[in-house]
Design a protein around this motif. Structure first.
Motif, PDB file in Angstrom:
ATOM      1  N   THR A 253       0.835  -1.203   0.000  1.00  0.00           N
ATOM      2  CA  THR A 253       0.000   0.000   0.000  1.00  0.00           C
ATOM      3  C   THR A 253       0.864   1.245   0.000  1.00  0.00           C
ATOM      4  OG1 THR A 253      -1.731  -1.185   1.180  1.00  0.00           O
ATOM      5  CG2 THR A 253      -1.830   1.223   1.240  1.00  0.00           C
ATOM      6  N   THR A 254       1.926   1.240   0.773  1.00  0.00           N
ATOM      7  CA  THR A 254       2.822   2.392   0.816  1.00  0.00           C
ATOM      8  C   THR A 254       3.356   2.715  -0.576  1.00  0.00           C
ATOM      9  OG1 THR A 254       3.453   1.931   3.103  1.00  0.00           O
ATOM     10  CG2 THR A 254       4.966   3.288   1.816  1.00  0.00           C
ATOM     11  N   ALA A 255       3.809   1.714  -1.303  1.00  0.00           N
ATOM     12  CA  ALA A 255       4.341   1.940  -2.648  1.00  0.00           C
ATOM     13  C   ALA A 255       3.263   2.466  -3.590  1.00  0.00           C
ATOM     14  CB  ALA A 255       4.949   0.657  -3.201  1.00  0.00           C
ATOM     15  N   ARG A 256       2.071   1.897  -3.536  1.00  0.00           N
ATOM     16  CA  ARG A 256       0.986   2.372  -4.413  1.00  0.00           C
ATOM     17  C   ARG A 256       0.648   3.817  -4.113  1.00  0.00           C
ATOM     18  NH1 ARG A 256      -3.098  -1.694  -7.100  1.00  0.00           N
ATOM     19  NH2 ARG A 256      -3.343   0.208  -8.287  1.00  0.00           N
ATOM     20  N   LEU A 257       0.588   4.165  -2.834  1.00  0.00           N
ATOM     21  CA  LEU A 257       0.294   5.559  -2.472  1.00  0.00           C
ATOM     22  C   LEU A 257       1.386   6.498  -2.978  1.00  0.00           C
ATOM     23  CD1 LEU A 257      -1.096   5.097   1.141  1.00  0.00           C
ATOM     24  CD2 LEU A 257      -2.373   5.853  -0.882  1.00  0.00           C
ATOM     25  N   LEU A 258       2.639   6.109  -2.802  1.00  0.00           N
ATOM     26  CA  LEU A 258       3.735   6.947  -3.278  1.00  0.00           C
ATOM     27  C   LEU A 258       3.638   7.182  -4.783  1.00  0.00           C
ATOM     28  CD1 LEU A 258       6.680   5.505  -1.167  1.00  0.00           C
ATOM     29  CD2 LEU A 258       5.805   7.855  -1.057  1.00  0.00           C
ATOM     30  N   ARG A 259       3.342   6.148  -5.541  1.00  0.00           N
ATOM     31  CA  ARG A 259       3.271   6.276  -6.999  1.00  0.00           C
ATOM     32  C   ARG A 259       1.981   6.959  -7.461  1.00  0.00           C
ATOM     33  NH1 ARG A 259       8.426   5.752  -8.230  1.00  0.00           N
ATOM     34  NH2 ARG A 259       9.207   3.626  -8.202  1.00  0.00           N
ATOM     35  N   GLU A 260       0.840   6.526  -6.941  1.00  0.00           N
ATOM     36  CA  GLU A 260      -0.440   6.978  -7.478  1.00  0.00           C
ATOM     37  C   GLU A 260      -0.951   8.269  -6.840  1.00  0.00           C
ATOM     38  OE1 GLU A 260      -2.121   2.614  -8.826  1.00  0.00           O
ATOM     39  OE2 GLU A 260      -2.698   3.376  -6.864  1.00  0.00           O
ATOM     40  N   ARG A 261      -0.921   8.378  -5.541  1.00  0.00           N
ATOM     41  CA  ARG A 261      -1.450   9.565  -4.874  1.00  0.00           C
ATOM     42  C   ARG A 261      -0.445  10.711  -4.870  1.00  0.00           C
ATOM     43  NH1 ARG A 261      -4.077   8.794   0.836  1.00  0.00           N
ATOM     44  NH2 ARG A 261      -5.582   7.754  -0.499  1.00  0.00           N
ATOM     45  N   TYR A 262       0.831  10.380  -4.604  1.00  0.00           N
ATOM     46  CA  TYR A 262       1.841  11.429  -4.452  1.00  0.00           C
ATOM     47  C   TYR A 262       2.730  11.603  -5.675  1.00  0.00           C
ATOM     48  CZ  TYR A 262       0.226  11.044   0.323  1.00  0.00           C
ATOM     49  OH  TYR A 262      -0.565  11.012   1.441  1.00  0.00           O
ATOM     50  N   ALA A 263       2.521  10.802  -6.709  1.00  0.00           N
ATOM     51  CA  ALA A 263       3.241  10.907  -7.991  1.00  0.00           C
ATOM     52  C   ALA A 263       4.764  10.870  -7.820  1.00  0.00           C
ATOM     53  CB  ALA A 263       2.813  12.169  -8.749  1.00  0.00           C
ATOM     54  N   TYR A 264       5.247  10.082  -6.872  1.00  0.00           N
ATOM     55  CA  TYR A 264       6.687   9.952  -6.664  1.00  0.00           C
ATOM     56  C   TYR A 264       7.291   9.147  -7.801  1.00  0.00           C
ATOM     57  CZ  TYR A 264      11.143   8.781  -4.487  1.00  0.00           C
ATOM     58  OH  TYR A 264      12.476   8.621  -4.226  1.00  0.00           O
ATOM     59  N   ARG A 265       8.345   9.673  -8.423  1.00  0.00           N
ATOM     60  CA  ARG A 265       8.975   9.022  -9.572  1.00  0.00           C
ATOM     61  C   ARG A 265      10.371   8.500  -9.267  1.00  0.00           C
ATOM     62  NH1 ARG A 265       4.820   7.751 -10.660  1.00  0.00           N
ATOM     63  NH2 ARG A 265       3.296   9.072 -11.614  1.00  0.00           N
ATOM     64  N   GLY A 266      10.866   8.705  -8.059  1.00  0.00           N
ATOM     65  CA  GLY A 266      12.175   8.182  -7.687  1.00  0.00           C
ATOM     66  C   GLY A 266      12.115   6.691  -7.416  1.00  0.00           C
ATOM     67  N   GLU A 267      13.213   6.157  -6.929  1.00  0.00           N
ATOM     68  CA  GLU A 267      13.312   4.731  -6.634  1.00  0.00           C
ATOM     69  C   GLU A 267      12.518   4.381  -5.379  1.00  0.00           C
ATOM     70  OE1 GLU A 267      16.694   1.869  -4.778  1.00  0.00           O
ATOM     71  OE2 GLU A 267      17.314   3.041  -6.522  1.00  0.00           O
ATOM     72  N   ILE A 268      11.726   3.325  -5.487  1.00  0.00           N
ATOM     73  CA  ILE A 268      11.081   2.744  -4.309  1.00  0.00           C
ATOM     74  C   ILE A 268      11.665   1.347  -4.158  1.00  0.00           C
ATOM     75  CG2 ILE A 268       8.959   2.053  -3.154  1.00  0.00           C
ATOM     76  CD1 ILE A 268       7.457   4.119  -4.793  1.00  0.00           C
ATOM     77  N   ARG A 269      12.302   1.127  -3.012  1.00  0.00           N
ATOM     78  CA  ARG A 269      13.061  -0.093  -2.755  1.00  0.00           C
ATOM     79  C   ARG A 269      12.404  -0.925  -1.659  1.00  0.00           C
ATOM     80  NH1 ARG A 269      19.479   0.116  -1.594  1.00  0.00           N
ATOM     81  NH2 ARG A 269      19.296   1.205  -3.568  1.00  0.00           N
ATOM     82  N   ALA A 270      12.228  -2.212  -1.916  1.00  0.00           N
ATOM     83  CA  ALA A 270      11.740  -3.148  -0.899  1.00  0.00           C
ATOM     84  C   ALA A 270      12.950  -3.690  -0.143  1.00  0.00           C
ATOM     85  CB  ALA A 270      10.967  -4.290  -1.545  1.00  0.00           C
ATOM     86  N   ILE A 271      12.902  -3.568   1.190  1.00  0.00           N
ATOM     87  CA  ILE A 271      13.987  -4.074   2.036  1.00  0.00           C
ATOM     88  C   ILE A 271      13.396  -4.962   3.121  1.00  0.00           C
ATOM     89  CG2 ILE A 271      15.494  -2.089   1.591  1.00  0.00           C
ATOM     90  CD1 ILE A 271      14.725  -1.015   4.371  1.00  0.00           C
ATOM     91  N   GLY A 272      14.234  -5.746   3.754  1.00  0.00           N
ATOM     92  CA  GLY A 272      13.775  -6.598   4.851  1.00  0.00           C
ATOM     93  C   GLY A 272      13.578  -8.032   4.388  1.00  0.00           C
ATOM     94  N   ASP A 273      12.479  -8.613   4.789  1.00  0.00           N
ATOM     95  CA  ASP A 273      12.183 -10.013   4.479  1.00  0.00           C
ATOM     96  C   ASP A 273      11.503 -10.100   3.120  1.00  0.00           C
ATOM     97  OD1 ASP A 273      12.103 -12.736   4.853  1.00  0.00           O
ATOM     98  OD2 ASP A 273      10.436 -12.702   6.266  1.00  0.00           O
ATOM     99  N   VAL A 274      12.275  -9.835   2.075  1.00  0.00           N
ATOM    100  CA  VAL A 274      11.771  -9.803   0.701  1.00  0.00           C
ATOM    101  C   VAL A 274      12.177 -11.099   0.014  1.00  0.00           C
ATOM    102  CG1 VAL A 274      11.851  -8.553  -1.489  1.00  0.00           C
ATOM    103  CG2 VAL A 274      11.965  -7.296   0.674  1.00  0.00           C
ATOM    104  N   LEU A 275      11.181 -11.802  -0.534  1.00  0.00           N
ATOM    105  CA  LEU A 275      11.407 -13.106  -1.148  1.00  0.00           C
ATOM    106  C   LEU A 275      11.040 -13.100  -2.631  1.00  0.00           C
ATOM    107  CD1 LEU A 275       9.809 -15.286   1.676  1.00  0.00           C
ATOM    108  CD2 LEU A 275      12.218 -14.675   1.391  1.00  0.00           C
ATOM    109  N   ARG A 276      11.549 -14.073  -3.356  1.00  0.00           N
ATOM    110  CA  ARG A 276      11.304 -14.218  -4.799  1.00  0.00           C
ATOM    111  C   ARG A 276       9.820 -14.191  -5.123  1.00  0.00           C
ATOM    112  NH1 ARG A 276      10.226 -18.564  -8.688  1.00  0.00           N
ATOM    113  NH2 ARG A 276      11.557 -18.274 -10.501  1.00  0.00           N
ATOM    114  N   ASP A 277       9.017 -14.884  -4.346  1.00  0.00           N
ATOM    115  CA  ASP A 277       7.583 -15.005  -4.631  1.00  0.00           C
ATOM    116  C   ASP A 277       6.853 -13.664  -4.566  1.00  0.00           C
ATOM    117  OD1 ASP A 277       8.141 -17.672  -4.800  1.00  0.00           O
ATOM    118  OD2 ASP A 277       7.119 -18.223  -2.953  1.00  0.00           O
TER     119      ASP A 277
END
Length: 174
Positions: free
Chosen positions: A94-118
């Motif tokens: 949800t955070t990423a969608r809000l950054l892209r869609e509501r706030y029109a952020y065009r920079g890098e959005i990076r997933a960190i932490g317990d991030v898996l292939r699936d």
């Protein structure tokens, strides 16, 4: 130097992530002389000093910290990292969608932490473009996860039309 997946390629990570030690105060932590991804608390406590440095700036949000906390600062940020404390915590999507869609952020959005292939394909569909896959996981294998599905029914940041509309627009050929 650590590596990550960015824009569908494995690359060296040029960023340092600042992690506060227990008892360390955000307002008094030393600011490294590098391109750093700061915890939100440090960004809020030392924003002016961070912006005075001659380096690119990033901020990372924990899963309980919302995109709205950075809404007025997006022009200053080259990267926003979103922490997944465990792979079952979906608030970062949800955070990423809000950054892209509501706030029109065009920079890098990076997933960190317990991030898996699936998760990678759905993370990308929500607006992430960089992935620091959980340590100990094969990045080449994770990269292949983007090809697990060839078509999606739902809309996404990366695909604003549902499948039925894409097929109708293509004259039934999609």
């Amino acid at each position: 130097m650590s590596r990550l997946i960015k824009n569908d390629r494995i690359v060296d990570d040029a960023w340092t992530r600042l992690v506060l030690t227990e008892g360390e105060a955000p307002e008094s932590v030393a600011l490294p002389n590098a391109s750093v991804i700061f915890p939100l608390a440090v960004w809020q406590a030392q924003r002016t000093a961070i912006l005075a440095r001659p380096h690119e700036v990033g901020v990372w949000l924990d899963s309980h910290e919302g995109a709205e906390t950075l809404a007025g600062d997006l022009a200053h940020l080259s990267v926003i990292a979103v922490n997944f404390p465990k792979f079952t915590d979906g608030r970062g999507y949800t955070t990423a969608r809000l950054l892209r869609e509501r706030y029109a952020y065009r920079g890098e959005i990076r997933a960190i932490g317990d991030v898996l292939r699936d998760q990678l394909q759905n993370l990308r569909r929500c607006g992430f473009d960089a992935f620091a896959v959980r340590e100990g996981r094969d990045l080449e294998d994770a990269l292949r996860g983007f090809a697990d599905f060839s078509e999606h029914y739902q809309t996404a940041v990366t695909e604003p039309q549902p499948l039925f509309r894409r097929r109708a627009d293509a004259g039934g050929r999609a």
